[in-house]
Design a protein around this motif. Structure first.
Motif, PDB file in Angstrom:
ATOM      1  N   GLU A 126       0.839  -1.283   0.005  1.00 41.19           N
ATOM      2  CA  GLU A 126      -0.028   0.043   0.006  1.00 41.19           C
ATOM      3  C   GLU A 126       0.836   0.995  -0.017  1.00 41.19           C
ATOM      4  N   LYS A 127       0.444   2.434  -0.641  1.00 45.16           N
ATOM      5  CA  LYS A 127       0.951   3.398  -0.663  1.00 45.16           C
ATOM      6  C   LYS A 127       1.161   3.963   0.808  1.00 45.16           C
ATOM      7  N   ARG A 128       2.578   4.558   1.165  1.00 43.53           N
ATOM      8  CA  ARG A 128       2.506   4.877   2.524  1.00 43.53           C
ATOM      9  C   ARG A 128       2.133   6.430   2.733  1.00 43.53           C
ATOM     10  N   LEU A 129       1.214   6.648   3.929  1.00 42.27           N
ATOM     11  CA  LEU A 129       0.813   7.810   4.138  1.00 42.27           C
ATOM     12  C   LEU A 129       1.712   8.585   5.165  1.00 42.27           C
ATOM     13  N   MET A 130       1.563   9.995   5.081  1.00 43.31           N
ATOM     14  CA  MET A 130       2.124  10.904   6.232  1.00 43.31           C
ATOM     15  C   MET A 130       1.341  10.890   7.559  1.00 43.31           C
ATOM     16  N   THR A 131       1.263   9.505   8.146  1.00 41.15           N
ATOM     17  CA  THR A 131       0.571   9.661   9.370  1.00 41.15           C
ATOM     18  C   THR A 131       1.367   8.846  10.309  1.00 41.15           C
ATOM     19  N   TYR A 132       0.928   8.980  11.542  1.00 42.88           N
ATOM     20  CA  TYR A 132       1.617   8.159  12.712  1.00 42.88           C
ATOM     21  C   TYR A 132       1.543   6.588  12.389  1.00 42.88           C
ATOM     22  N   GLU A 133       0.517   6.431  11.971  1.00 41.89           N
ATOM     23  CA  GLU A 133       0.193   4.644  11.917  1.00 41.89           C
ATOM     24  C   GLU A 133       0.852   4.356  10.580  1.00 41.89           C
ATOM     25  N   SER A 134       0.686   5.082   9.421  1.00 37.22           N
ATOM     26  CA  SER A 134       1.278   4.422   8.161  1.00 37.22           C
ATOM     27  C   SER A 134       2.768   4.520   8.185  1.00 37.22           C
ATOM     28  N   LEU A 135       3.531   5.507   8.764  1.00 33.36           N
ATOM     29  CA  LEU A 135       4.727   5.623   8.654  1.00 33.36           C
ATOM     30  C   LEU A 135       5.416   4.214   9.683  1.00 33.36           C
ATOM     31  N   SER A 136       4.706   3.946  10.620  1.00 34.18           N
ATOM     32  CA  SER A 136       5.294   3.006  11.394  1.00 34.18           C
ATOM     33  C   SER A 136       4.867   1.620  11.216  1.00 34.18           C
ATOM     34  N   ASP A 137       4.090   1.664  10.206  1.00 33.94           N
ATOM     35  CA  ASP A 137       3.476  -0.021   9.721  1.00 33.94           C
ATOM     36  C   ASP A 137       4.777  -0.845   9.232  1.00 33.94           C
ATOM     37  N   GLY A 138       4.455  -1.943   9.776  1.00 36.90           N
ATOM     38  CA  GLY A 138       5.737  -2.737   9.624  1.00 36.90           C
ATOM     39  C   GLY A 138       6.672  -2.900  10.638  1.00 36.90           C
ATOM     40  N   GLY A 139       6.480  -2.060  11.830  1.00 39.89           N
ATOM     41  CA  GLY A 139       7.348  -1.930  12.814  1.00 39.89           C
ATOM     42  C   GLY A 139       8.840  -1.479  12.184  1.00 39.89           C
ATOM     43  N   PHE A 140       9.919  -1.771  13.098  1.00 38.59           N
ATOM     44  CA  PHE A 140      11.080  -1.161  12.795  1.00 38.59           C
ATOM     45  C   PHE A 140      11.815  -1.949  11.638  1.00 38.59           C
ATOM     46  N   ALA A 141      11.161  -3.113  11.328  1.00 39.22           N
ATOM     47  CA  ALA A 141      11.626  -3.943  10.225  1.00 39.22           C
ATOM     48  C   ALA A 141      11.513  -3.390   8.762  1.00 39.22           C
ATOM     49  N   THR A 142      10.555  -2.872   8.764  1.00 34.76           N
ATOM     50  CA  THR A 142      10.030  -2.152   7.275  1.00 34.76           C
ATOM     51  C   THR A 142       9.308  -0.739   7.577  1.00 34.76           C
ATOM     52  N   GLY A 143       9.422  -0.293   8.664  1.00 38.25           N
ATOM     53  CA  GLY A 143       8.682   1.161   8.812  1.00 38.25           C
ATOM     54  C   GLY A 143       9.690   1.984   9.787  1.00 38.25           C
ATOM     55  N   THR A 144       8.967   3.277  10.004  1.00 36.20           N
ATOM     56  CA  THR A 144       9.651   4.262  10.650  1.00 36.20           C
ATOM     57  C   THR A 144       8.792   5.001  11.835  1.00 36.20           C
ATOM     58  N   MET A 145       9.028   6.274  11.918  1.00 38.45           N
ATOM     59  CA  MET A 145       7.923   7.189  12.711  1.00 38.45           C
ATOM     60  C   MET A 145       7.993   8.564  12.155  1.00 38.45           C
ATOM     61  N   LEU A 146       6.882   9.218  12.429  1.00 43.25           N
ATOM     62  CA  LEU A 146       6.778  10.648  11.914  1.00 43.25           C
ATOM     63  C   LEU A 146       7.300  11.416  12.934  1.00 43.25           C
ATOM     64  N   GLY A 147       7.620  11.035  14.008  1.00 47.96           N
ATOM     65  CA  GLY A 147       8.415  11.826  15.126  1.00 47.96           C
ATOM     66  C   GLY A 147       8.271  13.386  15.027  1.00 47.96           C
ATOM     67  N   SER A 148       9.332  14.121  14.944  1.00 45.67           N
ATOM     68  CA  SER A 148       9.152  15.628  14.769  1.00 45.67           C
ATOM     69  C   SER A 148       8.894  16.207  13.589  1.00 45.67           C
ATOM     70  N   GLY A 149       8.789  15.340  12.587  1.00 45.04           N
ATOM     71  CA  GLY A 149       8.542  15.918  11.446  1.00 45.04           C
ATOM     72  C   GLY A 149       9.795  16.458  10.557  1.00 45.04           C
ATOM     73  N   GLY A 150      10.957  16.128  11.116  1.00 45.74           N
ATOM     74  CA  GLY A 150      12.257  16.326  10.170  1.00 45.74           C
ATOM     75  C   GLY A 150      12.351  15.497   9.216  1.00 45.74           C
ATOM     76  N   PHE A 151      11.912  16.054   7.856  1.00 43.58           N
ATOM     77  CA  PHE A 151      11.943  14.989   6.718  1.00 43.58           C
ATOM     78  C   PHE A 151      13.310  15.024   6.118  1.00 43.58           C
ATOM     79  N   ILE A 152      14.099  14.314   5.925  1.00 47.45           N
ATOM     80  CA  ILE A 152      15.632  14.480   5.454  1.00 47.45           C
ATOM     81  C   ILE A 152      15.658  13.581   4.307  1.00 47.45           C
ATOM     82  N   VAL A 153      15.777  14.148   3.034  1.00 47.87           N
ATOM     83  CA  VAL A 153      15.689  13.343   1.638  1.00 47.87           C
ATOM     84  C   VAL A 153      17.016  13.073   1.254  1.00 47.87           C
ATOM     85  N   MET A 154      17.369  11.814   0.888  1.00 49.44           N
ATOM     86  CA  MET A 154      18.955  11.586   0.256  1.00 49.44           C
ATOM     87  C   MET A 154      18.808  11.141  -1.341  1.00 49.44           C
TER      88      MET A 154
END
Length: 446
Positions: free
Chosen positions: A303-331
């Motif tokens: 599924e397309k990942r959303l800019m939400t607390y739940e979607s970004l953390s989907d999959g736990g740390f194995a495949t997900g992350t956290m919205l945190g403070s909203g510091g969005f660093i693109v590489m």
């Protein structure tokens, strides 16, 4: 839809007269003259507003935990320390529209029964401190602060306190220690600040963005706020977008847009800089796990990942992350993940307060080992050593700084282990200026 930044580009919005012409301080009049403190708290609860500083805990619920013993003062403290690498939304809001925060402080202090409140600003932001102090004086002059505000019988004094530039003071109990004039070391919990906080009195500590949003909620109702966003991720969120994008800056987004839209839409980041491809993203400030391009855009279920607390953390740390403070660093593909991880590790090593042995020693070990790999002197067993040290830090410290230091290292190795191995196996290539490992077949490879 914009809530906090609707008028942020209006000339003179930093002054109280212009701010009031655009609806400013209506929430103060409504709250103090037409509502009770409990009614304000109830609207914030209904809104579903979650803490915007990183933890994402429901703001109204946090307020309801505040102890209210007779004859004991209560305090509201605004955490404007904002020292998380990659995050710059709060000081942007205070710089551009200081009265947005001040109005929220008055409304929130009224709801909590606080007659003295503080805004704790990181020491490097002296220009922001001066802007806030000027705006606070304007509010005093207009009868919006001080004794008997707007004839309501409610009193509030508001102060700005400069921090000393320590990242650890972003942790609420370390902040309170610093505010009391002590060294900024985190406290053991319990007791929690809601019971024994500033000067051992009941205290609520909230983030700038969290507090600023309460004015809109009072004016428009908690239900209206809850209709914005998706599920438990209600309202809007300020995102600090930086890195290899065409349009870096602070964006107020409705929670629920896709990560892909946020990165590539002209309304937001405008896509990756010309001629390059997305490699990885740190979605919530330096402390959250890094994700490679394919995982940040879609979840493990496709599924397309959303800019939400739940979607970004989907999959736990194995495949997900956290919205945190909203510091969005693109590489993009020119980023060396090993070097980036070393930058983060060095930061947390420097900022550890040293109170807890796992953090004090472990952050230093991770810094040294990653530096060894970066300099072409790494050993194959160093990779597993880093994973082991990170595990021994995580969950074993008084405050979350240990977790914040461990997660970026663990995630970098989890998703980019081959890049660490390449540095170790080919030091003669890895140490060349500008050398970057290109994963065969990766979507970001040339």
């Amino acid at each position: 839809m914009k809530i906090l930044t609707e008028h942020i580009e209006v000339p003179g919005i930093e002054t109280i007269d212009v701010y009031r012409k655009h609806g400013g301080y209506q929430a103060v009049e409504k709250a103090l003259k037409k509502m009770t403190p409990d009614e304000v708290t109830e609207e914030v609860k209904k809104s579903g507003l979650r803490g915007r500083g990183g933890a994402g805990f429901p703001v109204g619920m946090k307020w309801s935990f505040l102890a209210k013993p007779e004859g004991v003062p209560r305090y509201l403290v605004c955490n404007a320390d904002e020292s998380e690498p990659g995050t710059f939304k709060d000081h942007y809001l205070m710089w551009k529209s200081p009265h947005t925060l001040i109005e929220g402080m008055i409304v929130s202090s009224f709801a909590l029964g606080a007659n003295t409140s503080y805004i704790y600003v990181r020491g490097e932001l002296m220009y922001v401190i001066h802007i806030l102090e000027k705006a606070i004086q304007e509010a005093y002059d207009k009868g919006l602060l001080g004794k008997n505000i707007l004839g309501s019988g409610y009193d509030l004094d508001l102060y700005v306190q400069s921090g000393g530039g320590a990242y650890i003071c972003g942790e609420e109990t370390a902040l309170l220690e610093s505010l009391e004039g002590k060294r900024g070391n985190p406290r053991n919990k319990p007791p929690f600040p809601a019971v024994k906080g500033l000067w051992q009195c009941p205290t609520v500590v909230n983030n700038v963005e969290s507090i600023a949003a309460t004015s809109w909620i009072v004016n428009n109702g908690g239900d209206a706020y809850a209709q914005i966003g998706v599920g438990r991720s209600t309202g809007t969120k300020l995102i600090s977008a930086s890195g290899h994008i065409r349009k870096p800056g602070v964006y107020e987004i409705p929670l629920g847009i896709t990560v892909e839209d946020f990165i590539y839409s002209d309304e937001w980041c405008g896509g990756i800089r010309e001629g390059h491809k997305l490699k990885a993203v740190v979605a919530g400030g330096s402390s959250v796990p890094i994700l490679p391009a394919e995982m940040i855009l879609t979840t493990a279920t496709g599924e397309k990942r959303l800019m939400t607390y739940e979607s970004l953390s989907d999959g736990g740390f194995a495949t997900g992350t956290m919205l945190g403070s909203g510091g969005f660093i693109v590489m993009d593909e020119t980023t060396c993940i090993v070097h980036n991880t070393l930058t983060f590790a060095r930061f947390y090593h420097h900022e550890s307060c040293g109170q807890c042995s796992p953090c004090r020693e472990g952050t230093g070990w991770m810094d040294k080992v990653i530096k060894r790999i970066e300099l072409g002197q790494g050993r194959k067993e160093d990779i597993d050593l880093l994973v082991d040290v990170a595990k021994k830090i995580e969950g074993n410290t008084i405050c979350p700084l240990g977790d914040a230091a461990a997660w970026p290292v663990s995630a970098a190795i989890r998703h980019f282990r081959d890049e660490f191995e390449w540095h170790i196996e080919h030091p003669e290539l890895a140490t060349q200026p500008g050398a970057v490992y290109m994963r065969p077949g990766a979507s970001w490879s040339n």
